[in-house]
Design a protein around this motif. Structure first.
Motif, mmCIF file in Angstrom:
data_model
loop_
_atom_site.group_PDB
_atom_site.id
_atom_site.type_symbol
_atom_site.label_atom_id
_atom_site.label_comp_id
_atom_site.label_asym_id
_atom_site.label_seq_id
_atom_site.Cartn_x
_atom_site.Cartn_y
_atom_site.Cartn_z
ATOM 1 N N ILE A 3 0.854 -1.185 0.000
ATOM 2 C CA ILE A 3 0.000 0.000 0.000
ATOM 3 C C ILE A 3 0.889 1.233 0.000
ATOM 4 O O ILE A 3 1.829 1.327 0.788
ATOM 5 C CB ILE A 3 -0.925 0.028 1.226
ATOM 6 N N THR A 71 -9.359 4.522 -1.335
ATOM 7 C CA THR A 71 -8.298 3.567 -1.652
ATOM 8 C C THR A 71 -8.595 2.868 -2.973
ATOM 9 O O THR A 71 -9.701 2.360 -3.171
ATOM 10 C CB THR A 71 -8.161 2.513 -0.536
ATOM 11 N N LYS A 73 -7.367 -0.192 -5.521
ATOM 12 C CA LYS A 73 -6.565 -1.395 -5.703
ATOM 13 C C LYS A 73 -6.392 -1.566 -7.201
ATOM 14 O O LYS A 73 -7.367 -1.548 -7.956
ATOM 15 C CB LYS A 73 -7.272 -2.612 -5.104
ATOM 16 N N GLU A 101 -3.222 0.336 -3.581
ATOM 17 C CA GLU A 101 -2.749 -1.016 -3.294
ATOM 18 C C GLU A 101 -2.348 -1.677 -4.600
ATOM 19 O O GLU A 101 -3.060 -1.557 -5.595
ATOM 20 C CB GLU A 101 -3.862 -1.876 -2.685
#
Length: 168
Positions: A3, A71, A73, A101
């Motif tokens: 991360i 966030t 990914k 991420e």
């Protein structure tokens, strides 16, 4: 999965000013038998992220994005390490994104080395950053090139922006 942290309030606005600062709205849990519904706002934001990657020519067929709040990914089976680092930076330097991420590829001479990223401070120049990391202010162009296509001009960096520092 690693991360990387970014400055959430800095970067290019692709969501719209009010939406960039809004946390994701909690949804009522779906019944166990029901297929989970995709939040239309999250779907719209993922489409905006993919459009930004496409504008930077970083959106390949195998790039998959998942957005949870602030966030992102990112997954890509075909991207090499340099491309994946650029994907991380392109996404992280979007206003409203605080974390990215990703798994970096294991193959190659860079395997096992963490990428070197630098968050620009107020008043910094690429020359100063180059001197600190690469030993010479004259090597600013190496940082500029390592951050193409996100950077279009070596004189246009901003506080809070995260840059990829090439490994010597």
């Amino acid at each position: 999965m690693a991360i990387w942290d970014f400055v959430k309030d800095a970067g290019k606005s692709v969501f719209g000013k009010a939406e960039a600062a809004e946390p994701a709205k909690p949804q009522a849990p779906a019944p166990a038998a029901a297929k989970p519904a995709h939040d239309p706002d999250t779907t719209r934001k993922v489409a905006a992220l993919k459009a930004e990657l496409k504008a930077l020519n970083l959106d390949k067929d195998d790039v998959h994005l998942t957005l949870r709040g602030d966030t992102v990914k990112v997954e890509s089976k075909g991207a090499n390490r340099e491309t994946l680092e650029k994907l991380i930076l392109a996404l992280g330097n979007i206003e409203g994104i605080a974390k990215v991420e990703a798994d970096l590829p294991d193959a190659g001479p860079e395997a096992g080395k963490a990428p070197v990223f630098h968050t620009v401070k107020k008043g910094e120049t690429l020359s100063e950053i180059a001197k600190a990391y690469l030993g010479s202010a004259g090597k600013y162009n190496a940082i500029f090139e390592a951050n193409r296509p996100m950077l279009s001009d070596p004189d246009r960096i901003y506080p809070g922006q995260t840059l990829r520092i090439p490994q010597a």
